[in-house]
Design a protein around this motif. Sequence first.
Motif, short mmCIF file in Angstrom:
data_model
loop_
_atom_site.label_atom_id
_atom_site.label_comp_id
_atom_site.label_asym_id
_atom_site.label_seq_id
_atom_site.Cartn_x
_atom_site.Cartn_y
_atom_site.Cartn_z
N LEU A 236 -40.77 42.14 -67.65
CA LEU A 236 -42.02 41.66 -67.07
C LEU A 236 -43.22 42.35 -67.71
O LEU A 236 -44.21 41.69 -68.06
N THR A 237 -43.14 43.65 -67.90
CA THR A 237 -44.24 44.40 -68.51
C THR A 237 -44.49 43.94 -69.94
O THR A 237 -45.64 43.72 -70.33
N ILE A 238 -43.44 43.80 -70.72
CA ILE A 238 -43.61 43.36 -72.11
C ILE A 238 -44.22 41.97 -72.17
O ILE A 238 -45.15 41.72 -72.95
N MET A 239 -43.73 41.07 -71.32
CA MET A 239 -44.30 39.71 -71.30
C MET A 239 -45.77 39.74 -70.90
O MET A 239 -46.61 39.07 -71.52
N PHE A 240 -46.09 40.52 -69.88
CA PHE A 240 -47.48 40.58 -69.43
C PHE A 240 -48.36 41.22 -70.48
O PHE A 240 -49.50 40.78 -70.69
N TRP A 241 -47.87 42.26 -71.15
CA TRP A 241 -48.66 42.90 -72.21
C TRP A 241 -48.97 41.91 -73.33
O TRP A 241 -50.06 41.92 -73.89
N ALA A 242 -47.99 41.08 -73.66
CA ALA A 242 -48.22 40.07 -74.70
C ALA A 242 -49.31 39.10 -74.27
O ALA A 242 -50.23 38.78 -75.04
N ILE A 243 -49.25 38.65 -73.03
CA ILE A 243 -50.28 37.74 -72.51
C ILE A 243 -51.64 38.44 -72.46
O ILE A 243 -52.66 37.87 -72.84
N ALA A 244 -51.64 39.69 -72.01
CA ALA A 244 -52.89 40.45 -71.93
C ALA A 244 -53.48 40.69 -73.32
O ALA A 244 -54.70 40.63 -73.50
N ALA A 245 -52.63 40.94 -74.32
CA ALA A 245 -53.12 41.14 -75.68
C ALA A 245 -53.78 39.87 -76.20
O ALA A 245 -54.88 39.92 -76.78
N VAL A 246 -53.12 38.73 -76.00
CA VAL A 246 -53.69 37.45 -76.44
C VAL A 246 -55.00 37.18 -75.70
O VAL A 246 -56.00 36.78 -76.30
N GLY A 247 -54.99 37.42 -74.39
CA GLY A 247 -56.21 37.20 -73.60
C GLY A 247 -57.34 38.12 -74.02
O GLY A 247 -58.50 37.69 -74.11
N THR A 248 -57.04 39.38 -74.28
CA THR A 248 -58.06 40.33 -74.71
C THR A 248 -58.65 39.94 -76.06
O THR A 248 -59.88 39.91 -76.23
N ILE A 249 -57.78 39.62 -77.01
CA ILE A 249 -58.25 39.23 -78.34
C ILE A 249 -59.06 37.94 -78.26
O ILE A 249 -60.14 37.84 -78.87
N SER A 250 -58.59 36.98 -77.48
CA SER A 250 -59.33 35.72 -77.32
C SER A 250 -60.70 35.95 -76.70
O SER A 250 -61.69 35.35 -77.12
N ALA A 251 -60.75 36.80 -75.69
CA ALA A 251 -62.02 37.09 -75.02
C ALA A 251 -63.00 37.76 -75.98
O ALA A 251 -64.20 37.44 -75.97
N ILE A 252 -62.51 38.65 -76.81
CA ILE A 252 -63.39 39.33 -77.77
C ILE A 252 -63.87 38.35 -78.84
O ILE A 252 -65.06 38.30 -79.16
N VAL A 253 -62.94 37.55 -79.38
CA VAL A 253 -63.28 36.58 -80.43
C VAL A 253 -64.26 35.53 -79.90
O VAL A 253 -65.20 35.13 -80.60
N ASP A 254 -64.06 35.09 -78.67
CA ASP A 254 -64.93 34.07 -78.08
C ASP A 254 -66.26 34.63 -77.58
O ASP A 254 -67.10 33.88 -77.08
N GLY A 255 -66.44 35.94 -77.68
CA GLY A 255 -67.71 36.55 -77.28
C GLY A 255 -67.92 36.61 -75.78
O GLY A 255 -69.05 36.60 -75.31
N MET A 256 -66.85 36.67 -75.02
CA MET A 256 -66.98 36.76 -73.56
C MET A 256 -67.52 38.13 -73.17
O MET A 256 -67.45 39.08 -73.95
#
Length: 181
Positions: free
Chosen positions: A16-36
Amino acid sequence: MPDAPVVFRSRFGIVLTIMFWAIAAVGTISAIVDGMPPAVPGAFLTAAWFVWLLFWRPSVVVDADGTEFRNILRDVEIPFSSVETVRTQYALTVVTAGRTYRAWAMPAPSSVNPKHVRPGREEQARNNDSPATAAARLIRRGAETAAAGADGAVTARWQPVLCAISVALPLACVALALTAH
């Protein structure tokens, strides 16, 4: 007793932790790239921290001297000489001189009950034990062989760094959210 420490941890919690970290990493990178606003990646990182804290960190460590319950924000070291009873009814529980300690990492075993194992299949049932049952067996064995009169002081301590991070991350997210506009 084991020469090297034996660590019991939830496999589900690790996955569960590994799966969530993967989702959080994608979300974090997307948020930074999108300028959120900075609060968005901060929220992903904060959530990842709490998932790790709740599902990865809890563990039971059994070594030659005793056992250590690494719960969410508090660790308990229990020498074998102080163990009076070990139970696995609801969670791995060790009873010492009037105190009860539960391991967050070891919930109750499944409904497989040794009373329901057919004769001749005891070893197969033992090999299919839950982590809580296996940890309890090691703790009981250590308690039986513990030196009588050995120092049996149980040590329970809060983890101040984990507590501080657990308070600081949400506060930082709120501060980032309030100052984003």
